[in-house]
Write an enzyme that holds these catalytic residues in place. Sequence first.
Site, short mmCIF file in Angstrom:
data_model
loop_
_atom_site.label_atom_id
_atom_site.label_comp_id
_atom_site.label_asym_id
_atom_site.label_seq_id
_atom_site.Cartn_x
_atom_site.Cartn_y
_atom_site.Cartn_z
N SER A 1 0.83 -1.21 0.00
CA SER A 1 0.00 0.00 0.00
C SER A 1 0.86 1.25 0.00
CB SER A 1 -0.88 0.00 1.25
OG SER A 1 -1.47 1.26 1.45
N TYR B 1 -2.39 -0.16 10.03
CA TYR B 1 -2.58 -0.72 8.68
C TYR B 1 -1.28 -0.61 7.88
CZ TYR B 1 -4.05 -1.00 3.81
OH TYR B 1 -4.14 -1.32 2.47
#
Length: 352
Positions: free
Chosen positions: A141, A166
Amino acid sequence: MQRIELEGKTILVTGHAGFIGSNLVNRLFHDMKSGTIVGIDNLNSYYDPTLKIYRLDELDKTKPAGINFVSVRGDISDKAMIDKLFAEHKFDIVVNLAAQAGVRYSIENPDAYIQSNMIGFYNILEACRHNPVEHLVYASSSSVYGGNKKVPFSTDDRVDNPVSLYAATKKSNELFAHCYSKLYNIPSTGLRFFTVYGPAGRPDMAYFGFTNKLLKEQTIQIYNYGNCRRDFTYVDDIVEGIVRVMQGAPERKNGEDGLPIPPYAVYNIGGGQPENLLDFVNILQEELVRAGVLPKDYDFDAHKELVPMQPGDVPTTYADATALERDFGFTPKITLREGLRKFAEWYKSYYK
């Protein structure tokens, strides 16, 4: 780079009921005339599971005759299930897209991220170790860049300062993959996705959430007083990047010590055109009106509120995707207006 032909291969796509996963399977249906595609998804309730079921129903409609498609309801954190799947199917290529997504959700619900993004990915790596694959491709990501001030973000940059759990789990995936590539000679490629959007996307993403709220006459909050910039990437461009990368695995080579040089790579996939959040909202508004989702006389100014930055958020994401272009001849091409138009038209047909 080791070239891999997709035709006739057995491919695992984890998270195949998800936004990117379902679009990838649909693309493979289009590109492949023979082979087996296995999808696994736990259909959790992080967001409305009926959207995931809708995506799976769409796949059932588009599956070509020559493809053996197996859809499994299961969780990648279930080691016994993953081991059984690998033993049964002997996958050639694995694309790991299953993950607990979302930056803000990770602040309140850390357990879900450790379970799926850490333990789940470890199970995939272990299965690839004991059932050798030609290529493991996995989702990282843009969030790994954290608060990096230097833009555009390059895969050569240090990414040691995540600002959300995350992001930390995604960075850990890259470290795990590097370790397994080195120790067990598993060709692996991580893909850092930049703000993916499009039809049937995730309802927790800004463009989707804004649309839902505007339709209910609720106020949308624009963070950092509108001074955020995002490198929005349309889902078809993301899938094009994945499909190209699947076919080019890092080559297995030994170093001077006779031990494997890790067959490991990481790429950014992003538009390389960061858009100001206020401009993005204006284009979204215009396209929602054009598609007939909202009336022409809708008072947008009355439903907008500029608010401070949120914990875990970053002011700018901006991809340097020159390595992807160099190695795979691809740069994302779909403009924000084009992509939001497709989203607005889908939204109209799905909800109205």
